[in-house]
Design a protein around this motif. Structure first.
Motif, PDB file in Angstrom:
ATOM      1  N   MET A 105      75.614  26.184  52.786  1.00  0.00           N
ATOM      2  CA  MET A 105      74.426  27.088  52.439  1.00  0.00           C
ATOM      3  C   MET A 105      74.290  27.260  50.943  1.00  0.00           C
ATOM      4  O   MET A 105      73.263  27.385  50.494  1.00  0.00           O
ATOM      5  N   ASP A 106      75.510  27.061  50.316  1.00  0.00           N
ATOM      6  CA  ASP A 106      75.545  27.193  48.968  1.00  0.00           C
ATOM      7  C   ASP A 106      74.804  26.153  48.176  1.00  0.00           C
ATOM      8  O   ASP A 106      74.207  26.067  47.070  1.00  0.00           O
ATOM      9  N   ALA A 107      74.600  25.071  48.935  1.00  0.00           N
ATOM     10  CA  ALA A 107      73.928  23.646  48.415  1.00  0.00           C
ATOM     11  C   ALA A 107      72.419  23.813  48.926  1.00  0.00           C
ATOM     12  O   ALA A 107      71.876  22.960  47.952  1.00  0.00           O
ATOM     13  N   ILE A 108      71.924  24.785  49.616  1.00  0.00           N
ATOM     14  CA  ILE A 108      70.660  24.816  49.917  1.00  0.00           C
ATOM     15  C   ILE A 108      69.830  25.249  48.928  1.00  0.00           C
ATOM     16  O   ILE A 108      70.164  26.328  48.158  1.00  0.00           O
ATOM     17  N   VAL A 109      68.661  24.771  48.282  1.00  0.00           N
ATOM     18  CA  VAL A 109      67.897  25.013  47.197  1.00  0.00           C
ATOM     19  C   VAL A 109      66.506  25.320  48.069  1.00  0.00           C
ATOM     20  O   VAL A 109      65.753  24.364  48.381  1.00  0.00           O
ATOM     21  N   ALA A 110      66.163  26.734  47.643  1.00  0.00           N
ATOM     22  CA  ALA A 110      64.816  26.989  48.022  1.00  0.00           C
ATOM     23  C   ALA A 110      63.507  26.456  47.210  1.00  0.00           C
ATOM     24  O   ALA A 110      63.810  26.594  46.107  1.00  0.00           O
ATOM     25  N   GLU A 111      62.628  25.875  47.784  1.00  0.00           N
ATOM     26  CA  GLU A 111      61.482  25.144  47.192  1.00  0.00           C
ATOM     27  C   GLU A 111      60.305  26.009  47.067  1.00  0.00           C
ATOM     28  O   GLU A 111      60.022  27.024  48.192  1.00  0.00           O
ATOM     29  N   PRO A 112      59.403  25.913  46.029  1.00  0.00           N
ATOM     30  CA  PRO A 112      58.170  27.115  46.210  1.00  0.00           C
ATOM     31  C   PRO A 112      57.161  26.802  47.290  1.00  0.00           C
ATOM     32  O   PRO A 112      56.505  27.672  47.941  1.00  0.00           O
ATOM     33  N   ASP A 113      57.149  25.813  47.920  1.00  0.00           N
ATOM     34  CA  ASP A 113      56.328  25.286  48.832  1.00  0.00           C
ATOM     35  C   ASP A 113      56.998  25.890  50.330  1.00  0.00           C
ATOM     36  O   ASP A 113      56.384  25.674  51.444  1.00  0.00           O
ATOM     37  N   GLY A 114      58.176  26.502  50.264  1.00  0.00           N
ATOM     38  CA  GLY A 114      58.627  26.964  51.489  1.00  0.00           C
ATOM     39  C   GLY A 114      59.818  26.152  52.098  1.00  0.00           C
ATOM     40  O   GLY A 114      60.266  26.315  53.001  1.00  0.00           O
ATOM     41  N   SER A 115      59.787  24.751  51.642  1.00  0.00           N
ATOM     42  CA  SER A 115      60.676  23.800  52.110  1.00  0.00           C
ATOM     43  C   SER A 115      62.152  23.962  51.376  1.00  0.00           C
ATOM     44  O   SER A 115      62.074  24.953  50.514  1.00  0.00           O
ATOM     45  N   THR A 116      63.251  23.406  51.755  1.00  0.00           N
ATOM     46  CA  THR A 116      64.475  23.452  50.863  1.00  0.00           C
ATOM     47  C   THR A 116      64.925  21.964  50.752  1.00  0.00           C
ATOM     48  O   THR A 116      64.602  20.947  51.435  1.00  0.00           O
ATOM     49  N   THR A 117      65.800  21.749  49.850  1.00  0.00           N
ATOM     50  CA  THR A 117      66.325  20.730  49.382  1.00  0.00           C
ATOM     51  C   THR A 117      67.798  21.152  49.149  1.00  0.00           C
ATOM     52  O   THR A 117      68.259  22.101  49.456  1.00  0.00           O
ATOM     53  N   LEU A 118      68.569  19.919  48.891  1.00  0.00           N
ATOM     54  CA  LEU A 118      70.032  20.065  48.768  1.00  0.00           C
ATOM     55  C   LEU A 118      70.262  19.746  47.125  1.00  0.00           C
ATOM     56  O   LEU A 118      69.936  18.614  46.481  1.00  0.00           O
ATOM     57  N   ASP A 119      71.135  20.580  46.490  1.00  0.00           N
ATOM     58  CA  ASP A 119      71.789  20.299  45.410  1.00  0.00           C
ATOM     59  C   ASP A 119      72.572  19.082  45.393  1.00  0.00           C
ATOM     60  O   ASP A 119      73.592  19.012  46.207  1.00  0.00           O
ATOM     61  N   PRO A 120      72.040  18.062  44.472  1.00  0.00           N
ATOM     62  CA  PRO A 120      72.825  16.576  44.641  1.00  0.00           C
ATOM     63  C   PRO A 120      74.123  16.617  44.279  1.00  0.00           C
ATOM     64  O   PRO A 120      75.009  16.145  44.943  1.00  0.00           O
ATOM     65  N   ASP A 121      74.586  17.661  43.547  1.00  0.00           N
ATOM     66  CA  ASP A 121      76.142  17.644  43.084  1.00  0.00           C
ATOM     67  C   ASP A 121      76.755  18.202  44.176  1.00  0.00           C
ATOM     68  O   ASP A 121      78.141  17.845  44.497  1.00  0.00           O
ATOM     69  N   LEU A 122      76.271  19.041  44.543  1.00  0.00           N
ATOM     70  CA  LEU A 122      76.967  19.876  45.810  1.00  0.00           C
ATOM     71  C   LEU A 122      76.893  19.216  47.391  1.00  0.00           C
ATOM     72  O   LEU A 122      77.820  19.118  48.008  1.00  0.00           O
ATOM     73  N   ALA A 123      75.862  18.423  47.382  1.00  0.00           N
ATOM     74  CA  ALA A 123      75.681  17.532  48.416  1.00  0.00           C
ATOM     75  C   ALA A 123      76.756  16.513  48.700  1.00  0.00           C
ATOM     76  O   ALA A 123      77.086  16.213  49.747  1.00  0.00           O
ATOM     77  N   VAL A 124      77.112  15.911  47.641  1.00  0.00           N
ATOM     78  CA  VAL A 124      78.180  14.743  47.642  1.00  0.00           C
ATOM     79  C   VAL A 124      79.280  15.327  48.458  1.00  0.00           C
ATOM     80  O   VAL A 124      79.897  15.047  49.417  1.00  0.00           O
ATOM     81  N   ASP A 125      80.109  16.310  47.632  1.00  0.00           N
ATOM     82  CA  ASP A 125      81.192  16.844  48.460  1.00  0.00           C
ATOM     83  C   ASP A 125      81.127  17.693  49.717  1.00  0.00           C
ATOM     84  O   ASP A 125      81.876  17.586  50.427  1.00  0.00           O
TER      85      ASP A 125
END
Length: 232
Positions: A105-125
């Protein structure tokens, strides 16, 4: 010809399974890796079902993470493999089961268009712990944005109730709590537990290759129009 369908999870692509698919094909196994991100669980399930329906004999179908929600809704399968994946019952969704760990949950980044992405640094671990650094870095590069709502989808069919299934618990998983995995695994015909993180197809694909080879050599080929029932 023996066939396997590999179904990826949220934020992932079919390209994440390239190495695994190549190793299976080198053994003469036909492999299909459908691309999800169709906008909803129902649409993702329909896309995978369309691939399954192209095989003259029922394939083995493996779902990773959210891919478990998808394969739960398909029909005409010889064996289901849930890899750190969601085995949903009536009325359940991945989100409703509290699927994502706090670290994810901490790695999820909300995008302006309503989608989400993952913080690359947090996604690795979170997703690729235990994987060699170059492989984990490449896997993060392949991650894509995720439309909202898929994790809240509820399957309309529950294939594990009528089809043999194997659950693989990833005991070092930092994305989906292994305790939750063990609860869902109790719904399956058989259970394996590996000391890996969330994505062994990146760091230890041979584990999956060996499991699928075993299942392919022990199952009886079944035509798609024949019902497959669980031995339970």
């Amino acid at each position: 010809m023996a066939a396997v369908v590999l179904v990826h999870g949220l934020y992932h692509r079919s390209a994440h399974f390239v190495v695994l698919a190549e190793r299976l094909r080198s053994d003469g196994i036909e492999v299909a890796v459908p691309e999800l991100h169709r906008g909803s669980l129902a649409a993702d399930t329909a896309a995978v079902q369309a691939v399954i329906d192209t095989f003259p004999e029922s394939p083995i179908v493996l779902g990773h993470s959210y891919g478990g929600s998808v394969i739960t809704g398909v029909r005409g399968v010889a064996h289901l493999v849930y890899l750190a994946a969601f085995v949903l019952d009536a009325g359940e969704s991945a989100a409703g089961l509290g699927g994502a760990s706090q670290q994810l949950m901490d790695a999820i980044v909300a995008e302006p268009d309503g989608s989400t992405t993952l913080d690359p640094d947090l996604a690795v671990d979170t997703l690729y712990s235990g994987c060699p650094e170059p492989l984990a870095a490449r896997a993060v590069e392949l991650l894509r944005a995720q439309a909202p709502g898929c994790g809240r989808g509820v399957p309309q069919h529950h294939s594990w109730k009528e089809t043999p299934s194997t659950y693989v618990i990833c005991a070092q998983d930092r994305a989906i709590d292994p305790v939750l995995q063990r609860t869902m695994a109790s719904r399956c015909t058989s259970v394996r537990e590996w000391q890996t993180g969330h994505s062994p197809f990146v760091g230890q694909p041979d584990l999956i290759v060996h499991l699928l080879r075993e299942l392919l050599t022990t199952r009886i080929p079944t035509r798609r129009n024949q019902e497959v029932t669980s031995p339970r």
